[in-house]
Scaffold this active site. Structure first.
Site, PDB file in Angstrom:
ATOM      1  N   TYR A   1      21.659  52.901  37.674  1.00 21.17           N
ATOM      2  CA  TYR A   1      21.716  53.862  38.784  1.00 21.17           C
ATOM      3  C   TYR A   1      20.438  54.690  38.887  1.00 21.17           C
ATOM      4  O   TYR A   1      19.761  54.691  39.917  1.00 21.17           O
ATOM      5  CB  TYR A   1      22.940  54.765  38.614  1.00 21.17           C
ATOM      6  CG  TYR A   1      22.949  55.989  39.511  1.00 21.17           C
ATOM      7  CD1 TYR A   1      22.804  55.874  40.894  1.00 21.17           C
ATOM      8  CD2 TYR A   1      23.107  57.264  38.963  1.00 21.17           C
ATOM      9  CE1 TYR A   1      22.814  57.003  41.711  1.00 21.17           C
ATOM     10  CE2 TYR A   1      23.128  58.386  39.773  1.00 21.17           C
ATOM     11  CZ  TYR A   1      22.979  58.255  41.138  1.00 21.17           C
ATOM     12  OH  TYR A   1      22.986  59.360  41.949  1.00 21.17           O
TER      13      TYR A   1
ATOM     14  N   LYS B   1      17.314  54.445  41.642  1.00 20.14           N
ATOM     15  CA  LYS B   1      17.038  55.636  42.468  1.00 20.14           C
ATOM     16  C   LYS B   1      15.585  56.077  42.285  1.00 20.14           C
ATOM     17  O   LYS B   1      14.921  56.481  43.247  1.00 20.14           O
ATOM     18  CB  LYS B   1      17.991  56.777  42.103  1.00 20.14           C
ATOM     19  CG  LYS B   1      19.425  56.564  42.528  1.00 20.14           C
ATOM     20  CD  LYS B   1      19.604  56.482  44.042  1.00 20.14           C
ATOM     21  CE  LYS B   1      19.635  57.826  44.704  1.00 20.14           C
ATOM     22  NZ  LYS B   1      19.931  57.728  46.154  1.00 20.14           N
TER      23      LYS B   1
END
Length: 490
Positions: free
Chosen positions: A237, A241
């Site tokens: 994640y 990002k």
């Protein structure tokens, strides 16, 4: 920083919101409609095959939520007509070029009319398939930027990231951008195009092996974790990002770009009403497990800061930043959290949970209240591994021996226990960086934005996002935990 009326800025504007069914996006849409009904139009990008299914998602997953009850009470019978006038569903897919738009007329309308884009689309799953996370969090950011560049009236692009792109860094964490190819551990060679090629090649290899879709998904989750770890990020994640931020900074040219990095987002503090939350968010999984009597221990540095920020404050910061940086070429980063100005510790969470669920115990399906007690706190991974070995792994080993001796008679029991242990170990490993986090997020830019809102507008009470105003004891005991019980407990 020059900042006139935020409400005036929003008036008659056309705003594209990606990831429109997400937690923050819903709060953003509700806030805009409630405080500025004279917004011209909100284009809501939803993952859907066509307009009909997108419209169904709008009513089922956005407008139909309890979050919109204040607006329903305010508008009454006029709610449907205002929704149809102000909201336009856009079936698409952020992971595709041109946002996956199929309706050429709608596309041309958007390119000619949109003033602001707020990119809230994300896969926030720490254990996501690498191809999915790359598609949404990394390439999605690029696709939104490319679309933004084609919008002739665009005044600003706001991209919502996460403060935890910092990985496991400690100390004071500045509001600085990530440059293309930058890594957290100094390992060279990070190339986003290469990451895309690698995951595509890995996907082809797995398919060629004839694996099931479940096995492919598991392998691609492991692959993403491995790629993240190589360059110093703890999970897929935050790695994807961070790469999304890199692409935006590298390709933005003269586009006004705002990157908002929230910390751990919790239920609403005040608006549209206190305590609205959706889904089991990061720390709420602990509250749910504890309140239901299923959490037997708590793994964390009890004195570590848990940087939490209510969702409505994040949305207010997004809206204020949107207005402040319109037509201002450049890139600015806002870290929106509480660790710098009003920190709360894991020891506080432990206390809040015990006090709340002692006073208001969860009632089981059979009608009996669940009694909670003080749980054992494990302050290190070494302690946790020792506990797991004594409590479960030795049992598993014994079961394996017995199973062999009894001709696989206990095979199902063994497989089930083994699966549960592996699940817990993976979950702990994914959350470990945040349970022992040593960083404090600098928010100098965010503080300057707060000052601009306070000094240059009369709307400071409407667009509040100062964490210093939150009494955490009152918030958790009387707002957040009651909200979790109401909206999350099943």
């Amino acid at each position: 920083m020059e900042l006139e009326s935020i409400l005036q800025f929003i008036q008659n504007k056309n705003i594209l919101v990606t990831g429109a069914t997400g937690f923050l996006a819903k709060i953003f849409v509700e806030k805009i409609l409630r405080v500025q009904p004279n917004v011209k139009k909100l284009y809501l990008l939803l993952r859907a095959a066509d307009t009909k299914s997108a419209t169904q998602r709008l009513h089922n997953e956005i407008i139909g939520k309890d979050l919109f009850r204040v607006l329903r009470e305010k508008w009454g019978a006029g709610m449907n007509s205002i929704v149809s006038e102000k909201l336009t569903v856009v079936p698409g897919d952020i992971s595709r070029e041109d946002l996956g738009l199929k309706d050429s007329n709608l596309r041309e309308e958007m390119l000619s009319q949109i003033d602001v884009i707020v990119n809230l689309a994300a896969s926030t799953n720490f254990d996501e398939r690498y191809d999915v996370a790359l598609g949404i969090n990394t390439l999605g950011a690029k696709h939104v930027l490319n679309f933004a560049k084609q919008c002739v009236k665009l005044k600003v692009l706001v991209h919502v990231s996460t403060a935890y792109v910092c990985g496991e860094k400690d100390g004071l964490l500045l509001e600085n951008p990530y440059h293309m190819g930058e890594t957290l551990n100094g390992t060279s060679g990070l190339d986003i195009d290469n990451e895309i090629r690698q995951v595509q090649e890995k996907h082809r290899e797995l398919r060629a092996e004839g694996l099931t879709e479940e096995a492919i998904t598991s392998a691609l989750k492991d692959f993403g974790l491995k790629r993240a770890n190589i360059y110093g990020w703890p999970n897929t994640y935050v790695f994807t990002k961070a790469m999304g931020e890199m692409l935006l900074g590298d390709l933005r040219e003269n586009l006004p770009l705002v990157i908002v990095r929230p910390t751990i987002i919790t239920s609403t503090y005040k608006e549209p009403f206190p305590g609205w939350v959706e889904g089991i968010r990061t720390i709420d999984s602990l509250a749910v497990g504890y309140g239901k009597g299923k959490l037997t221990f708590f793994l964390c540095d009890i004195n570590a800061i848990a940087d939490v920020i209510p969702a409505d404050m994040v949305v207010n910061a997004i809206i204020a930043a949107m207005a402040a940086h319109a037509n201002q070429p450049g890139e600015v980063i806002y870290q929106v959290g509480s660790s710098m100005r009003n920190p709360v510790k894991y020891s506080n969470f432990h206390d809040y949970g015990f006090r709340f669920f002692t006073k208001k115990p969860w009632i089981n399906k059979d009608g009996t209240p669940v009694k909670v007690g003080k749980v054992a706190v494990m302050g290190s991974m070494t302690t946790f591994h020792r506990y797991m070995t004594i409590r479960y792994l030795l049992l598993l080993k014994g079961l394996e021996v017995v199973n062999t001796a009894f001709c696989e008679y206990f095979k199902d029991t063994y497989v089930d226990l083994n699966r549960k242990i592996k699940f817990v170990m993976r979950l702990v490993e994914l959350y470990r960086p945040y349970l022992f986090f040593k960083g404090v997020f600098d928010d100098m830019n965010t503080e300057k934005l707060q000052m601009a809102v306070r000094e240059n507008t009369t709307e400071a009470e409407m667009f509040y996002f100062d964490p210093k105003c939150v009494n955490w004891d009152d918030y958790f005991m009387n707002i957040h935990l009651p909200g979790v019980v109401k909206y999350v407990f099943k």
